[in-house]
Design a protein around this motif. Sequence first.
Motif, PDB file in Angstrom:
ATOM      1  N   LEU A 274       0.822  -1.210   0.000  1.00  0.00           N
ATOM      2  CA  LEU A 274       0.000   0.000   0.000  1.00  0.00           C
ATOM      3  C   LEU A 274       0.859   1.264   0.000  1.00  0.00           C
ATOM      4  CD1 LEU A 274      -2.739  -1.137   2.535  1.00  0.00           C
ATOM      5  CD2 LEU A 274      -3.062  -0.710   0.096  1.00  0.00           C
ATOM      6  N   LEU A 275       1.906   1.283   0.819  1.00  0.00           N
ATOM      7  CA  LEU A 275       2.770   2.461   0.852  1.00  0.00           C
ATOM      8  C   LEU A 275       3.496   2.668  -0.475  1.00  0.00           C
ATOM      9  CD1 LEU A 275       4.278   2.123   4.444  1.00  0.00           C
ATOM     10  CD2 LEU A 275       2.704   3.898   3.642  1.00  0.00           C
ATOM     11  N   LEU A 276       3.793   1.583  -1.156  1.00  0.00           N
ATOM     12  CA  LEU A 276       4.498   1.698  -2.437  1.00  0.00           C
ATOM     13  C   LEU A 276       3.600   2.190  -3.556  1.00  0.00           C
ATOM     14  CD1 LEU A 276       6.830  -1.443  -2.410  1.00  0.00           C
ATOM     15  CD2 LEU A 276       7.435   0.948  -2.011  1.00  0.00           C
ATOM     16  N   ILE A 277       2.292   2.293  -3.313  1.00  0.00           N
ATOM     17  CA  ILE A 277       1.400   2.903  -4.315  1.00  0.00           C
ATOM     18  C   ILE A 277       1.814   4.344  -4.550  1.00  0.00           C
ATOM     19  CG2 ILE A 277      -0.966   3.606  -4.814  1.00  0.00           C
ATOM     20  CD1 ILE A 277      -1.943   1.172  -3.296  1.00  0.00           C
ATOM     21  N   TRP A 278       2.160   5.046  -3.467  1.00  0.00           N
ATOM     22  CA  TRP A 278       2.636   6.431  -3.603  1.00  0.00           C
ATOM     23  C   TRP A 278       3.929   6.478  -4.412  1.00  0.00           C
ATOM     24  CZ3 TRP A 278       0.019   5.974   1.325  1.00  0.00           C
ATOM     25  CH2 TRP A 278      -0.999   6.918   1.516  1.00  0.00           C
ATOM     26  N   TYR A 279       4.824   5.521  -4.165  1.00  0.00           N
ATOM     27  CA  TYR A 279       6.087   5.494  -4.906  1.00  0.00           C
ATOM     28  C   TYR A 279       5.851   5.242  -6.396  1.00  0.00           C
ATOM     29  CZ  TYR A 279      10.037   3.206  -7.116  1.00  0.00           C
ATOM     30  OH  TYR A 279      10.991   2.831  -8.021  1.00  0.00           O
ATOM     31  N   LYS A 280       5.006   4.253  -6.702  1.00  0.00           N
ATOM     32  CA  LYS A 280       4.746   3.924  -8.109  1.00  0.00           C
ATOM     33  C   LYS A 280       4.158   5.124  -8.848  1.00  0.00           C
ATOM     34  CE  LYS A 280       3.978  -0.980  -7.161  1.00  0.00           C
ATOM     35  NZ  LYS A 280       2.967  -2.072  -7.093  1.00  0.00           N
ATOM     36  N   ASN A 281       3.256   5.824  -8.185  1.00  0.00           N
ATOM     37  CA  ASN A 281       2.651   6.990  -8.823  1.00  0.00           C
ATOM     38  C   ASN A 281       3.679   8.104  -9.037  1.00  0.00           C
ATOM     39  OD1 ASN A 281       0.035   8.667  -9.438  1.00  0.00           O
ATOM     40  ND2 ASN A 281       1.165   9.897  -7.978  1.00  0.00           N
ATOM     41  N   ALA A 282       4.503   8.369  -8.011  1.00  0.00           N
ATOM     42  CA  ALA A 282       5.522   9.413  -8.127  1.00  0.00           C
ATOM     43  C   ALA A 282       6.559   9.061  -9.191  1.00  0.00           C
ATOM     44  CB  ALA A 282       6.196   9.631  -6.779  1.00  0.00           C
ATOM     45  N   GLU A 283       6.947   7.796  -9.245  1.00  0.00           N
ATOM     46  CA  GLU A 283       7.927   7.345 -10.233  1.00  0.00           C
ATOM     47  C   GLU A 283       7.363   7.451 -11.645  1.00  0.00           C
ATOM     48  OE1 GLU A 283      11.735   5.599 -11.272  1.00  0.00           O
ATOM     49  OE2 GLU A 283      10.943   6.608  -9.501  1.00  0.00           O
ATOM     50  N   GLN A 284       6.106   7.070 -11.806  1.00  0.00           N
ATOM     51  CA  GLN A 284       5.465   7.143 -13.116  1.00  0.00           C
ATOM     52  C   GLN A 284       5.328   8.591 -13.587  1.00  0.00           C
ATOM     53  OE1 GLN A 284       1.592   5.345 -13.215  1.00  0.00           O
ATOM     54  NE2 GLN A 284       1.354   5.580 -15.419  1.00  0.00           N
ATOM     55  N   ASP A 285       4.894   9.474 -12.694  1.00  0.00           N
ATOM     56  CA  ASP A 285       4.774  10.891 -13.053  1.00  0.00           C
ATOM     57  C   ASP A 285       6.120  11.490 -13.418  1.00  0.00           C
ATOM     58  OD1 ASP A 285       2.091  10.742 -12.628  1.00  0.00           O
ATOM     59  OD2 ASP A 285       2.115  11.747 -10.667  1.00  0.00           O
ATOM     60  N   SER A 286       7.140  11.107 -12.669  1.00  0.00           N
ATOM     61  CA  SER A 286       8.476  11.640 -12.926  1.00  0.00           C
ATOM     62  C   SER A 286       8.983  11.208 -14.299  1.00  0.00           C
ATOM     63  CB  SER A 286       9.438  11.168 -11.834  1.00  0.00           C
ATOM     64  OG  SER A 286      10.753  11.594 -12.104  1.00  0.00           O
ATOM     65  N   ARG A 287       8.757   9.949 -14.653  1.00  0.00           N
ATOM     66  CA  ARG A 287       9.225   9.467 -15.955  1.00  0.00           C
ATOM     67  C   ARG A 287       8.463  10.114 -17.101  1.00  0.00           C
ATOM     68  NH1 ARG A 287       9.793   2.931 -14.723  1.00  0.00           N
ATOM     69  NH2 ARG A 287      11.622   3.074 -13.359  1.00  0.00           N
ATOM     70  N   GLN A 288       7.145  10.269 -16.929  1.00  0.00           N
ATOM     71  CA  GLN A 288       6.345  10.897 -17.980  1.00  0.00           C
ATOM     72  C   GLN A 288       6.746  12.348 -18.184  1.00  0.00           C
ATOM     73  OE1 GLN A 288       2.267  10.298 -16.847  1.00  0.00           O
ATOM     74  NE2 GLN A 288       2.184   8.204 -17.621  1.00  0.00           N
TER      75      GLN A 288
END
Length: 435
Positions: A314-328
Amino acid sequence: MEAPITVDKLRFLIYSFKEKLWLKPLVFCVLSLIAVFIAKVVDGTSVAEHIPEIKSESVETLLSIMASSMMVIATFSAGTMVNAYASASQSSTPRSLSLIISDDVSQNALSVFIGAFIYSAVGITAISHAFFEKAGVFILFCLTCLVFAVVILTFIRWVDSVARLGRVGSTLLKVEHATGRAISNRIEAPCLGAVPQDEIKEQGSHAIYTNEVGYIQLIDIAKLHKWAQTNGNFVNVAMLPGEFVTPDKPIAFVKYNADFEDIISAFKIGEARSFEADPRFGFIVLAEIASRALSPSVNDHGTAINAISSITRLLLIWYKNAEQDSRQNERKNIKPKTQDNGKPHYKYDAVSVPALNVDDLFDDAYTSIARDGAANIEVAIRIQKSLNTIKACFDRVDNTFVKAANKLAIQSYERSKMALSYEEDVKRLDKVFKN
């Protein structure tokens, strides 16, 4: 003009209705009554000339079989659901009860069984009084066969589900899924679509209080925004969904004095917290399940480890979203959307809302497990591995999560070092701990 209904408010209303056991059975009962009278409508159409004749006695026999069996099955399913609710409260935590009640498979099964009973009872009454002609009897026969098929398929699906209903593993998954939805919703609107509070210089000179005592379940941001625009004011929300409200705590601040009734009514306050608008509540429930599993009477450290795994995902949901936004953003060279004056654009720019406190989030998720599992080396190691994973992932995107994880890692390590009496266990923990 009333404020528009926000997505959060609509989602909250849908979730509230899902918790009502009477809603789906009522809908199925109405549909069953409509189905019986559809058959009568066909009698007055030209279709009746091309429909084969079915003896009303055979249809009445089918309906009698259904009527006598459906009430028994409905009673049995209701009893099974009650046992599952009791099991969930005892084996996991009473806070998970709302998720068990809103289980779609159980609600659908109970609704279908009760609806089929109502359908058969009304059908028997109608056909025994010669309510239908030839076409109506045939349509009623077809509908009865369809209801039989739906009942059988529902029963098979329900039997597959009922064995897991209320069990700890199933409850863990339900809590994780509900919390994941709440986190995703909060990621889409970090401050509920309003201005982040740390961007506001002045809090507001007029505090607003409520006489209610309970937990904030929903904040109608659209209503607050509409009020602020109408009154030329600015609303600074002081509390988030999930926080406990008392008459001595201000729920909001405004710049200018005015009639505050509309502001107070925008805060939905209830006796219990809600999973839908409160990401922290899901972490609290997962921690409660783990703590109960670690109690001497249960002594099930495997469940506690599974709860820690759920918390990590659950905590890594924030990481996945931040990582995805950063790459885009890097790939497309996108800059944040701003207004003409260069400031970020917010949907409700006349309202400010505090951001979710990361330290509180980690405290909800780990502290009770670290305390109750301090003397259990398996749990202590799993906590350290979970926090190490979070630190390694968020180190590239959000230092706030890294600091919170490091703080909890130190606390958990010190608790376990004091509780562990076997020297080799302490050495194993030292190898995993990273500060």
